[in-house]
Design a protein around this motif. Structure first.
Motif, PDB file in Angstrom:
ATOM      1  N   SER A   2      52.915  25.096  20.694  1.00 40.30           N
ATOM      2  CA  SER A   2      51.499  25.039  21.006  1.00 40.30           C
ATOM      3  C   SER A   2      50.964  26.435  21.321  1.00 40.30           C
ATOM      4  N   SER A   7      50.165  14.153  23.362  1.00 44.26           N
ATOM      5  CA  SER A   7      48.880  14.804  23.595  1.00 44.26           C
ATOM      6  C   SER A   7      47.721  13.904  23.181  1.00 44.26           C
ATOM      7  N   SER A  32      55.460  15.593  20.823  1.00 41.24           N
ATOM      8  CA  SER A  32      54.472  16.361  21.587  1.00 41.24           C
ATOM      9  C   SER A  32      53.054  16.058  21.119  1.00 41.24           C
ATOM     10  N   CYS A  66      61.720  14.520  17.943  1.00 38.32           N
ATOM     11  CA  CYS A  66      60.899  15.551  18.589  1.00 38.32           C
ATOM     12  C   CYS A  66      60.577  16.710  17.657  1.00 38.32           C
ATOM     13  N   SER A  78      47.724  21.040  20.355  1.00 37.67           N
ATOM     14  CA  SER A  78      49.089  20.797  20.816  1.00 37.67           C
ATOM     15  C   SER A  78      50.092  21.243  19.752  1.00 37.67           C
ATOM     16  N   ASP A 121      60.518  15.609  25.187  1.00 35.48           N
ATOM     17  CA  ASP A 121      60.209  16.679  24.239  1.00 35.48           C
ATOM     18  C   ASP A 121      60.829  18.003  24.659  1.00 35.48           C
ATOM     19  N   GLN A 122      60.996  18.220  25.976  1.00 36.46           N
ATOM     20  CA  GLN A 122      61.508  19.488  26.484  1.00 36.46           C
ATOM     21  C   GLN A 122      63.024  19.500  26.648  1.00 36.46           C
ATOM     22  N   PHE A 148      49.553  20.625  28.402  1.00 37.61           N
ATOM     23  CA  PHE A 148      49.954  19.359  29.016  1.00 37.61           C
ATOM     24  C   PHE A 148      49.467  19.286  30.460  1.00 37.61           C
ATOM     25  N   ARG A 193      56.742  14.123  27.707  1.00 39.15           N
ATOM     26  CA  ARG A 193      56.919  15.575  27.854  1.00 39.15           C
ATOM     27  C   ARG A 193      58.364  15.923  28.201  1.00 39.15           C
TER      28      ARG A 193
END
Length: 240
Positions: free
Chosen positions: A33, A98, A94, A26, A88, A13-14, A39, A10
């Motif tokens: 989502s 998930s 991501s 990514c 997701s 991904d962020q 998440f 996560r």
């Protein structure tokens, strides 16, 4: 450990802004989502499953009968958790994170010992594989762009590429990991080699068909992770 692995995915991904390497894997431009708190919900369910595992184990250790509401909670969180990855974001990292968290809950509830550690360790190996592949893709792309004078022609070559000898590493690694998933938690050839108490958290009345179905489903969860990652890597490499 499973929550920490999911949190690492996560985090990556962020935090992809300005980093072309992570943007490649990514796919931050993908559709977001529909459920921003997905998440957090999955992490909460994994934590709840860990608590239920502890409660069920303590009851069995003390030779106490598992309450019906324990089984109801286990069934009610195991089923929906496997559907949550469908909601997701469709970005590569991501979606894989998930899927990992979604099936971790069921795998935990069906584990009685080292299998839970195997699931986390196996996910780390799969993560290392996809990082290895994306590094090769990124380095080859940088090398190709630096030696190309026409970007449009270069893009056409990437989209319509042919199989190369180096591509054989992908199915070879897939076969190795598939065998690890096959025998990682027991002897698949004999269902009797598995501990029947692993289904105790879902059913306490002897039912051979349902118990066997639960055990077989537990064995297929690592296969699912390998197949999802293999599919993602073939798409990243644009393999025909």
């Amino acid at each position: 450990m499973i929550i920490l692995i999911g949190a690492a995915g996560r985090f990556l991904d962020q935090h992809t802004e300005g980093n072309k390497f992570w943007l490649t894997i990514c796919n931050s431009d993908a559709k977001k989502s529909k459920f921003p708190m997905l998440f957090q919900l999955q992490v909460l369910l994994v934590g709840l499953s860990s608590v239920m595992v502890s409660i069920s184990t303590s009851h069995r250790t003390e030779n106490q009968e598992l309450h019906v509401w324990h089984q109801i909670i286990n069934w009610s969180i195991a089923g929906p958790s496997m559907v949550l990855p469908l909601f997701s974001a469709n970005g590569l990292l991501s979606r894989l994170t998930s899927i990992f968290l979604g099936f971790a809950l069921t795998f935990l509830l069906l584990s009685i010992g080292y299998e839970a550690v195997f699931y986390g360790a196996f996910a780390l190996v799969l993560m290392a594989w996809i990082l290895f592949e994306i590094t090769l893709i990124y380095s080859s792309k940088v090398k190709r762009l630096s030696s190309s004078f026409n970007n449009m022609e270069d893009d056409a070559i990437v989209d319509g590429r042919y199989l190369e000898l180096s591509d054989i590493r992908i199915p070879l690694i897939f076969m190795v990991l598939f065998n690890v998933a096959f025998f990682g938690t027991g002897n698949f050839a004999s269902i009797a080699s598995f501990e029947i108490s692993s289904v105790y958290r879902f059913i306490t009345v002897f039912s051979p068909f349902l118990m066997a179905a639960l055990l077989i489903f537990k064995l297929f969860i690592p296969f699912l992770l390998v197949i999802c990652l293999f599919s993602a890597i073939t798409k990243m490499n644009r393999l025909p």
